[in-house]
Design a protein around this motif. Structure first.
Motif, PDB file in Angstrom:
ATOM      1  N   ALA A  32       0.806  -1.225   0.000  1.00 42.66           N
ATOM      2  CA  ALA A  32       0.000   0.000   0.000  1.00 42.66           C
ATOM      3  C   ALA A  32       0.839   1.275   0.000  1.00 42.66           C
ATOM      4  CB  ALA A  32      -0.954  -0.016   1.181  1.00 42.66           C
ATOM      5  N   PRO A  33       1.864   1.416   0.861  1.00 38.16           N
ATOM      6  CA  PRO A  33       2.612   2.678   0.848  1.00 38.16           C
ATOM      7  C   PRO A  33       3.311   2.954  -0.482  1.00 38.16           C
ATOM      8  CG  PRO A  33       3.078   1.476   2.872  1.00 38.16           C
ATOM      9  CD  PRO A  33       2.294   0.563   1.978  1.00 38.16           C
ATOM     10  N   ALA A  34       3.887   1.943  -1.092  1.00 40.32           N
ATOM     11  CA  ALA A  34       4.580   2.124  -2.364  1.00 40.32           C
ATOM     12  C   ALA A  34       3.597   2.459  -3.479  1.00 40.32           C
ATOM     13  CB  ALA A  34       5.379   0.879  -2.716  1.00 40.32           C
ATOM     14  N   ALA A  35       2.452   1.813  -3.485  1.00 33.13           N
ATOM     15  CA  ALA A  35       1.457   2.074  -4.519  1.00 33.13           C
ATOM     16  C   ALA A  35       0.874   3.473  -4.369  1.00 33.13           C
ATOM     17  CB  ALA A  35       0.343   1.027  -4.457  1.00 33.13           C
ATOM     18  N   VAL A  36       0.603   3.886  -3.143  1.00 31.69           N
ATOM     19  CA  VAL A  36       0.073   5.233  -2.897  1.00 31.69           C
ATOM     20  C   VAL A  36       1.101   6.277  -3.314  1.00 31.69           C
ATOM     21  CG1 VAL A  36      -0.648   6.857  -1.094  1.00 31.69           C
ATOM     22  CG2 VAL A  36      -1.519   4.520  -1.095  1.00 31.69           C
ATOM     23  N   PHE A  37       2.356   6.053  -2.957  1.00 33.68           N
ATOM     24  CA  PHE A  37       3.403   6.994  -3.357  1.00 33.68           C
ATOM     25  C   PHE A  37       3.488   7.091  -4.872  1.00 33.68           C
ATOM     26  CE2 PHE A  37       7.721   7.669  -4.882  1.00 33.68           C
ATOM     27  CZ  PHE A  37       7.964   8.934  -4.366  1.00 33.68           C
ATOM     28  N   GLY A  38       3.472   5.957  -5.562  1.00 28.33           N
ATOM     29  CA  GLY A  38       3.556   5.958  -7.011  1.00 28.33           C
ATOM     30  C   GLY A  38       2.402   6.707  -7.659  1.00 28.33           C
TER      31      GLY A  38
END
Length: 93
Positions: A32-38
């Motif tokens: 989730a954090p990586a996808a949200v950042f992207g």
């Protein structure tokens, strides 16, 4: 080409190059954090591209003059606040 238009063109090209390099490296299907950042990073980069395209293609001379007038008014207000702060500080000393 006017200097402002040249600046918007350079910023547009840089933003597109940045997207071309970064988007393949971003992980959208990871946690989730990586996808949200992207997603957020891509959204902001696309916003920069859209703003520069608008400045290059969509802004007419009247809008540009109105924005310049607003910038001058904000700068004048900021200078007045700065002068008042300096005067107040001088009065305390």
């Amino acid at each position: 080409m006017r200097r402002a238009k040249r600046r918007h063109l350079i910023h547009l090209l840089l933003a597109i190059a940045m997207l071309a390099v970064a988007v393949p490296r971003l992980e959208f299907d990871a946690g989730a954090p990586a996808a949200v950042f992207g997603l957020l990073w891509t959204s902001f980069a696309l916003l920069v591209v859209a703003a520069n395209l608008y400045a290059l293609l969509g802004m007419d001379e009247e809008t540009a003059l109105a924005l310049a007038r607003i910038r001058r008014a904000k700068r004048a207000a900021w200078e007045r606040r700065l002068e008042q702060a300096v005067v107040r500080r001088g009065a305390r000393s």
